[in-house]
Design a protein around this motif. Structure first.
Motif, short mmCIF file in Angstrom:
data_model
loop_
_atom_site.label_atom_id
_atom_site.label_comp_id
_atom_site.label_asym_id
_atom_site.label_seq_id
_atom_site.Cartn_x
_atom_site.Cartn_y
_atom_site.Cartn_z
N LEU A 41 0.76 -1.23 -0.15
CA LEU A 41 -0.06 0.01 0.03
C LEU A 41 0.99 1.18 -0.12
N GLN A 42 0.34 2.33 -0.61
CA GLN A 42 1.35 3.47 -0.78
C GLN A 42 0.82 4.54 0.16
N VAL A 43 1.62 5.51 0.64
CA VAL A 43 1.16 6.47 1.47
C VAL A 43 0.11 7.46 0.74
N GLU A 44 0.01 7.50 -0.47
CA GLU A 44 -0.88 8.55 -0.99
C GLU A 44 -2.14 7.73 -1.66
N HIS A 45 -2.36 6.24 -0.99
CA HIS A 45 -3.43 5.58 -1.43
C HIS A 45 -4.80 6.27 -1.10
N PRO A 46 -4.86 7.24 -0.22
CA PRO A 46 -6.40 8.00 0.06
C PRO A 46 -7.11 8.60 -1.29
N VAL A 47 -6.19 9.39 -2.09
CA VAL A 47 -6.96 9.83 -3.18
C VAL A 47 -7.38 8.88 -4.10
N THR A 48 -6.79 7.75 -4.10
CA THR A 48 -7.69 6.99 -5.21
C THR A 48 -8.90 6.31 -4.21
N GLU A 49 -8.76 6.07 -3.02
CA GLU A 49 -10.01 5.62 -2.44
C GLU A 49 -11.10 6.67 -2.57
N CYS A 50 -10.97 7.84 -2.56
CA CYS A 50 -11.78 8.87 -2.58
C CYS A 50 -12.57 8.83 -3.97
N VAL A 51 -11.74 9.00 -5.31
CA VAL A 51 -12.19 9.03 -6.44
C VAL A 51 -12.97 7.84 -6.96
N TYR A 52 -12.36 6.42 -6.33
CA TYR A 52 -13.05 5.22 -6.81
C TYR A 52 -13.90 4.93 -6.00
N GLY A 53 -14.07 5.27 -4.91
CA GLY A 53 -15.22 5.00 -3.98
C GLY A 53 -14.81 3.46 -3.19
N VAL A 54 -13.54 3.18 -2.91
CA VAL A 54 -13.10 1.90 -2.48
C VAL A 54 -12.33 2.15 -0.94
N ASP A 55 -12.32 0.96 -0.45
CA ASP A 55 -11.63 1.03 0.65
C ASP A 55 -10.26 0.02 0.46
N LEU A 56 -9.20 0.54 0.09
CA LEU A 56 -8.14 -0.32 -0.28
C LEU A 56 -7.69 -1.32 0.76
N VAL A 57 -7.62 -1.13 1.82
CA VAL A 57 -7.21 -1.75 2.92
C VAL A 57 -8.28 -2.82 3.34
N GLU A 58 -9.73 -2.58 2.98
CA GLU A 58 -10.62 -3.67 3.08
C GLU A 58 -10.41 -4.66 2.10
N LEU A 59 -10.10 -4.11 1.01
CA LEU A 59 -9.87 -5.06 -0.41
C LEU A 59 -8.84 -5.84 -0.20
N GLN A 60 -7.62 -5.30 0.30
CA GLN A 60 -6.57 -6.28 0.82
C GLN A 60 -6.82 -7.34 1.57
N LEU A 61 -7.48 -6.86 2.55
CA LEU A 61 -7.88 -7.96 3.48
C LEU A 61 -8.87 -9.03 3.01
N ARG A 62 -9.73 -8.68 1.94
CA ARG A 62 -10.83 -9.59 1.52
C ARG A 62 -9.83 -10.53 0.18
N VAL A 63 -9.01 -10.01 -0.43
CA VAL A 63 -8.27 -10.52 -1.18
C VAL A 63 -7.40 -11.67 -0.53
N ALA A 64 -6.67 -11.31 0.53
CA ALA A 64 -6.25 -12.17 1.39
C ALA A 64 -6.94 -13.45 2.04
N GLU A 65 -8.26 -13.19 2.08
CA GLU A 65 -9.26 -14.17 2.58
C GLU A 65 -9.81 -14.95 1.30
N GLY A 66 -9.17 -14.63 0.17
CA GLY A 66 -9.66 -15.48 -1.07
C GLY A 66 -10.73 -14.99 -1.85
N THR A 67 -11.41 -13.74 -1.57
CA THR A 67 -12.41 -13.10 -2.37
C THR A 67 -12.05 -12.69 -3.78
N ARG A 68 -13.03 -13.14 -4.55
CA ARG A 68 -12.79 -12.69 -5.91
C ARG A 68 -13.23 -11.32 -6.40
#
Length: 710
Positions: free
Chosen positions: A304-331
């Motif tokens: 994860l990058q320091v500047e990840h929040p700007v992407t989260e705002c514009v794309y409406g996602v939580d990148l940390v949540e997606l990291q965790l879900r991908v680690a759990e095997g989510t597609r």
């Protein structure tokens, strides 16, 4: 499913991950060094484990201690954050070998991108465009240099005649500007290589460096990627990270104001190709240099990058949540969400512009950014704050001096930039000196508003001179024509931002939150607030204002290191020298209201041991009160070289009796994970040398004395 997560990091990134974990119902574990025992991230975790020591090598870089902490707390997963061990393949393997879930890409992918040298070779083979370069190791000679330069410049221009191209020395491991040097004279390359190697070895445990051509006035563009275990790779647009100082990003935004849809597609395709080449899983970033039609792969950050929040705002996602879900095997879905709006982020550092941006330490008495809509979490609009500090936090010398990230999100770039600049200018930051004023000037600069940014922006536009300093020279303020209440210029959209003198790319926009107007009025307010505090504590004639005279007499004087205030209060009201048309409306120990040429200004005054902070719409001013009867001070011999901050003596280049020239490096200190060169202020002889390599020194320690030549 992840039940308990240990974050192998500190500060704002640990707090950021904890925030998402709370939303998902995941328990959290913090680790902390002795220096971070009272840090906010420790208090916010469900459990916390002390890593004894203060040096990164003994704490946050200790794989053994972190794995042990996970076992002792029953954590079943580890998130590395960014920095420290986040891109260490051996650490990733150790986490997996311990039976824990690793929140990151496979160790093989981390290893493939962990060496910038090997990563460039791999990307070149996959068809991703790269710049030519060469490795420079210990004992690098001028013969080696001539051979390698011939090869590089031949590949760059078809001939070996391009020696005027500046070079960039970079650490193969790590980032953040550490282990990086610009070389403009070939004779300077060997020393630059050795210095970069030392700094890289200290910061990342790997002293390997490489050299490549420096593309000046290029844009630093990166693409956020996210990949699952099932072969889906998202490219979540580009981030513009071109505003940098000493190769460290200070302003980031998405989308870039200069990237066309065709260039965006080209960059995203290259980023996806890079991820697929190494079998990437999780969140990561592929970085490029872009100049005109030239695109060159820089590196891939497998975290994860320091500047990840700007992407989260514009794309409406939580990148940390997606990291965790991908680690759990989510597609992941077949395609990413569509972007909307514009987001801008700035990095707020504790550093002093008047001392060559030297990192600062000390107590952060107050930290308040007005209008914050969210903390550590994605948002649909407004202002976000990701901070590793709170009121009362101690800023130490052992880690990076970044205090916080402030992020603004709006429907347009102009809206986001204006909101962010206003919030920063209005923030109350009391304690160590910060880069806040520089950030505001960048955001209100005509060239930035026009989208004319590149990696040399701060070198091209000098925004740190005394004419920009709220504590700079005082001009005569004799009437309303001096603009004490000059309005803020409205931001225009980028295509219109360069019109008119207020947005002249050749110079900065006039910034009403800075400049000489703030100092005299703020100093007067500080003096009046101090007088009000004295009268509040008085036991005799407490009703009279301090400085009041029944007959004409000498004015009341208050001295600061930055300026002196002289005023008197009589039946005719306030009369302040150098500030005609200024009237006192009210004064308390914490708030002073002044009226200047019919315009009222409110000044909030806060006093701490040895410093006074004054905040107003004119800007924030830091003042150092001088005692009326100063105590005797210790005499320092002429030519003394003082330690600019606490640190460790890394290297001493001279001996007593050695002749030195002005500007010659005498020794090197290490502090906040960076090297700081101590140079001779004048030509002379080393008459005293008080330190040796490895010694810890405090700020103000006399390191050496240079006896000036006749």
């Amino acid at each position: 499913m992840i039940g308990r997560l240990l974050v192998a990091n500190r500060g704002e990134i640990a707090r950021r991950v904890f925030r998402t974990c709370r939303d998902l119902g995941i328990e959290t574990v913090a680790v902390f060094s002795d220096a971070d025992a009272d840090a906010p991230h420790v208090a916010e975790a469900d459990q916390a484990v002390r890593l004894s020591g203060v040096k990164p090598a003994d704490t946050y870089l200790s794989t053994e201690k972190i794995i042990d902490a996970a076992r002792r707390t029953g954590a079943d997963a580890v998130h590395p954050g960014y920095g420290f061990l986040s891109e260490n393949a051996a650490f990733a393997r150790a986490v997996l070998d311990a039976g824990l879930t690793w929140i990151g890409p496979p160790p093989e992918a981390v290893a493939a991108m962990g060496s910038k040298i090997e990563a460039k070779a791999l990307m070149s083979g996959a068809g991703v465009p790269v710049l030519p370069g060469f490795t420079a190791g210990p004992g690098y000679s001028m013969d080696d240099l001539e051979r390698d330069l011939d090869v590089v410049f031949t590949r760059m221009s078809g001939s070996a005649s391009g020696w005027s191209i500046p070079l960039l020395v970079k650490a193969s491991a790590g980032g953040g500007g550490r282990g990086m040097r610009i070389v403009r004279l070939t004779d300077d390359l060997p020393e630059a290589v050795e210095s970069a190697r030392r700094e890289a070895l200290s910061a990342f445990g790997d002293g390997t460096v490489f050299v490549e051509p420096l593309l000046e006035r290029a844009r630093h563009i990166e693409v956020q990627i996210l990949a699952d275990r099932h072969g889906t790779v998202w490219a979540l647009g580009e981030r513009e990270c071109s505003i940098q100082r000493r190769h460290q990003k200070v302003v980031e935004e998405t989308p870039s104001p200069a990237i066309s849809p065709e260039m965006r597609e080209r960059l995203c395709d290259a980023a996806i190709k890079a991820a697929e080449t190494i079998g990437y899983v999780g969140a990561g970033t592929v970085e490029f240099l872009v100049k005109d039609d030239t695109v060159a792969f820089l590196e891939m950050n497998t975290r994860l990058q320091v500047e990840h929040p700007v992407t989260e705002c514009v794309y409406g996602v939580d990148l940390v949540e997606l990291q965790l879900r991908v680690a759990e095997g989510t597609r992941l879905a077949a395609s990413p969400p569509r972007p909307s709006g514009h987001a801008v982020e700035v990095r707020l550092y504790a550093e002093d512009p008047a001392r060559d941006w030297l990192p600062q330490s000390g107590t952060l008495h107050r930290f308040d950014v007005p209008g914050v809509d969210a903390r550590f979490a994605p948002m649909s609009h407004g202002l976000r704050l990701d901070s590793g500090v709170e009121d009362g936090s101690e800023i130490g010398v052992h880690y990076d001096p970044m205090l916080a990230k402030v992020i603004s999100y709006g429907a347009s770039r102009a809206e986001a930039v204006r909101r962010l600049a206003t919030a920063l200018a209005s923030a109350r930051i009391h304690g160590p000196v910060t880069n806040r004023d520089l950030l505001v000037r960048v955001l209100r600069h005509g060239a930035f508003l026009a989208g004319d940014t590149h990696t040399g922006f701060l070198d091209e536009h000098d925004l740190t001179g005394p004419e920009h300093d709220p504590a700079g020279p005082v001009h005569d303020l004799t009437g309303p024509e001096q603009g004490l209440s000059e309005p803020v210029h409205d931001l225009a959209e980028p295509e219109h931002a360069s019109t008119g003198p207020a947005h002249d790319p050749a110079g900065p926009t006039r910034d009403p939150s800075a400049g000489p107007r703030a100092l005299p009025l703020s100093a007067l307010a500080a003096a009046l607030a101090s007088a009000a505090a004295n009268r509040a504590a008085a036991t005799v004639q407490a009703g009279l204002p301090s400085g009041w005279r029944n007959v004409v007499s000498q004015p009341q004087r208050t001295a600061f290191a930055e300026t002196e205030v002289a005023y008197r209060i009589s039946r005719d009201g306030l009369r302040a020298e150098g500030l005609p048309h200024t009237d006192l409306v009210s004064a308390t120990p914490a708030l002073v209201v002044l009226e200047t040429s019919g315009v009222r200004h409110r000044f909030a005054v806060a006093r701490y041991d040895g410093v006074t902070h004054v905040d107003s719409p004119l800007g924030s001013v830091r003042l150092t009160p001088l005692p009326r009867l100063p105590e005797p001070v210790v005499h320092v011999a002429p030519g003394s070289l003082l330690a600019p901050m606490p640190g460790t003596v890394l290297r001493v280049d001279v001996k007593p009796g050695d002749p030195v020239g002005a500007g010659q490096v005498v020794m090197v200190l290490e502090a906040m994970k960076m090297e700081h060169r101590i140079t001779a202020p004048t030509s002379g002889t080393v008459s005293a040398l008080n330190v040796t390599p490895g010694r810890q020194v405090e700020a103000g320690t006399v390191l050496a004395v240079i006896e000036e030549r006749d």
